[in-house]
Design a protein around this motif. Structure first.
Motif, PDB file in Angstrom:
ATOM      1  N   GLU A  83       0.838  -1.010   0.071  1.00 28.21           N
ATOM      2  CA  GLU A  83      -0.077   0.117   0.108  1.00 28.21           C
ATOM      3  C   GLU A  83       0.806   1.206  -0.166  1.00 28.21           C
ATOM      4  O   GLU A  83       2.070   1.310   0.404  1.00 28.21           O
ATOM      5  N   SER A  84       0.300   2.280  -0.689  1.00 35.34           N
ATOM      6  CA  SER A  84       1.072   3.688  -0.575  1.00 35.34           C
ATOM      7  C   SER A  84       1.017   4.059   0.799  1.00 35.34           C
ATOM      8  O   SER A  84       0.180   3.766   1.688  1.00 35.34           O
ATOM      9  N   GLU A  85       2.056   4.524   1.236  1.00 35.07           N
ATOM     10  CA  GLU A  85       2.178   5.280   2.513  1.00 35.07           C
ATOM     11  C   GLU A  85       1.413   6.666   2.472  1.00 35.07           C
ATOM     12  O   GLU A  85       2.345   7.711   2.157  1.00 35.07           O
ATOM     13  N   VAL A  86       0.411   7.250   2.954  1.00 40.91           N
ATOM     14  CA  VAL A  86      -0.200   8.345   3.225  1.00 40.91           C
ATOM     15  C   VAL A  86      -0.290   8.887   4.730  1.00 40.91           C
ATOM     16  O   VAL A  86      -0.884   7.827   5.300  1.00 40.91           O
ATOM     17  N   THR A  98      -6.538  17.145  -1.299  1.00 42.34           N
ATOM     18  CA  THR A  98      -6.729  15.892  -1.889  1.00 42.34           C
ATOM     19  C   THR A  98      -5.488  14.818  -1.188  1.00 42.34           C
ATOM     20  O   THR A  98      -4.506  15.334  -1.192  1.00 42.34           O
ATOM     21  N   ALA A  99      -6.074  13.675  -1.057  1.00 40.23           N
ATOM     22  CA  ALA A  99      -5.192  12.448  -0.685  1.00 40.23           C
ATOM     23  C   ALA A  99      -5.701  11.384  -1.580  1.00 40.23           C
ATOM     24  O   ALA A  99      -6.337  10.957  -1.238  1.00 40.23           O
ATOM     25  N   THR A 100      -4.375  10.806  -2.050  1.00 39.15           N
ATOM     26  CA  THR A 100      -4.572   9.605  -2.839  1.00 39.15           C
ATOM     27  C   THR A 100      -3.865   8.455  -2.294  1.00 39.15           C
ATOM     28  O   THR A 100      -2.693   8.593  -2.070  1.00 39.15           O
ATOM     29  N   SER A 101      -4.495   7.247  -2.130  1.00 38.97           N
ATOM     30  CA  SER A 101      -4.001   6.134  -1.741  1.00 38.97           C
ATOM     31  C   SER A 101      -4.132   4.863  -2.759  1.00 38.97           C
ATOM     32  O   SER A 101      -5.036   5.112  -3.486  1.00 38.97           O
ATOM     33  N   SER A 102      -3.132   3.999  -2.514  1.00 38.80           N
ATOM     34  CA  SER A 102      -3.146   2.851  -3.418  1.00 38.80           C
ATOM     35  C   SER A 102      -2.985   1.565  -2.768  1.00 38.80           C
ATOM     36  O   SER A 102      -2.012   1.544  -1.769  1.00 38.80           O
ATOM     37  N   ARG A 119      -9.060   8.192  -3.797  1.00 40.14           N
ATOM     38  CA  ARG A 119      -8.607   9.723  -3.822  1.00 40.14           C
ATOM     39  C   ARG A 119      -9.784  10.297  -2.807  1.00 40.14           C
ATOM     40  O   ARG A 119     -10.990  10.323  -3.279  1.00 40.14           O
ATOM     41  N   GLN A 120      -9.329  10.872  -1.725  1.00 34.93           N
ATOM     42  CA  GLN A 120     -10.444  11.666  -0.750  1.00 34.93           C
ATOM     43  C   GLN A 120     -10.089  13.160  -1.173  1.00 34.93           C
ATOM     44  O   GLN A 120      -9.072  13.559  -1.265  1.00 34.93           O
ATOM     45  N   PRO A 186      -7.941  -6.499  -2.270  1.00 30.98           N
ATOM     46  CA  PRO A 186      -7.080  -5.324  -1.809  1.00 30.98           C
ATOM     47  C   PRO A 186      -7.900  -4.542  -0.941  1.00 30.98           C
ATOM     48  O   PRO A 186      -9.278  -4.222  -1.613  1.00 30.98           O
ATOM     49  N   ARG A 187      -7.578  -3.704   0.061  1.00 36.70           N
ATOM     50  CA  ARG A 187      -8.470  -3.001   0.916  1.00 36.70           C
ATOM     51  C   ARG A 187      -7.810  -1.794   1.403  1.00 36.70           C
ATOM     52  O   ARG A 187      -6.688  -1.718   1.589  1.00 36.70           O
ATOM     53  N   ILE A 188      -8.320  -0.689   1.071  1.00 38.03           N
ATOM     54  CA  ILE A 188      -7.961   0.770   1.554  1.00 38.03           C
ATOM     55  C   ILE A 188      -8.736   1.349   2.493  1.00 38.03           C
ATOM     56  O   ILE A 188      -9.948   1.456   2.087  1.00 38.03           O
ATOM     57  N   GLU A 189      -8.121   1.745   3.702  1.00 40.16           N
ATOM     58  CA  GLU A 189      -9.003   2.475   4.417  1.00 40.16           C
ATOM     59  C   GLU A 189      -8.031   3.635   5.300  1.00 40.16           C
ATOM     60  O   GLU A 189      -7.031   3.529   5.388  1.00 40.16           O
ATOM     61  N   ARG A 190      -8.896   5.058   4.978  1.00 44.12           N
ATOM     62  CA  ARG A 190      -7.960   6.202   5.471  1.00 44.12           C
ATOM     63  C   ARG A 190      -8.826   7.028   6.083  1.00 44.12           C
ATOM     64  O   ARG A 190     -10.211   7.364   5.715  1.00 44.12           O
TER      65      ARG A 190
END
Length: 194
Positions: A83-86, A98-102, A119-120, A186-190
């Motif tokens: 995962e990308s580190e944001v 704006t913040a984009t995660s992957s 992208r939030q 895959p899961r992204i939670e931010r």
């Protein structure tokens, strides 16, 4: 009866498989191949390149032998995920951000198989959020892999709150013709704060 070199090699392979299934080894004469019966082991990269250039991927994939499928397997399966580190974002002043995660997967060669993005977008007056939204998309970068469906697309908080949490989860599969040999979720939670 005289056998062609191809037929002899096939017969030797069949004999070897049958005997090994019974826990026995073939006779010494069958274990010592000569130049006419030696088959070169399939090269996974060559098979992959041939399939990548194919105009009938499903048909050509169905024609692969078990040995060719085994040689191709490391080039198509997931060997690494990440995962990308944001960093956690806490906007204490008025403005929009704006913040984009992957989340992604690579094969053994380090080549990307797929990437999932989230992208939030949000605005704040400094004390609470005035707007918030989430964009989601994906890319599939390797043959045999495909996006199946969205598993979860949810958001909580947002306008009038001091936080905005987004969750994105997708289903990717490796396979062809309705036959999947690998599934990944895959899961992204931010969460962002005002």
């Amino acid at each position: 009866m005289l056998l062609s070199p191809h037929t002899a090699a096939a017969a030797l392979l069949t004999l070897t498989i049958a005997l090994s299934a019974c826990g026995q080894t073939p006779p010494a004469a069958a274990q010592t191949p000569d130049a006419t019966t030696t088959a070169k082991a399939p090269d996974g990269k060559t098979i992959f390149d041939r399939l990548a250039a194919s105009t009938d991927f499903d048909g050509d994939l169905a024609k692969l032998t078990d040995a060719e499928r085994a040689a191709l397997k490391p080039y198509t399966e997931v060997a690494q995920t990440g995962e990308s580190e944001v960093p956690t974002i806490n906007a204490l002043v008025a403005g929009c951000w704006t913040a984009t995660s992957s989340a992604w997967a690579n094969n053994v060669l380090g080549k990307r198989l797929y990437t999932l993005y989230q992208r939030q977008n949000w605005c704040s007056n400094g004390s609470s959020l005035t707007s918030a939204s989430t964009d989601r998309w994906y890319t599939v970068s390797w043959i045999g892999w495909r996006f199946v469906n969205w598993v979860e697309r949810s958001s909580t908080g947002g306008r009038g709150h001091t936080y905005y949490r987004s969750v994105t989860q997708a289903h990717f599969a490796l396979g062809s013709g309705g036959w999947d040999i690998q599934n990944h979720y895959p899961r992204i939670e931010r969460t962002i704060y005002r």
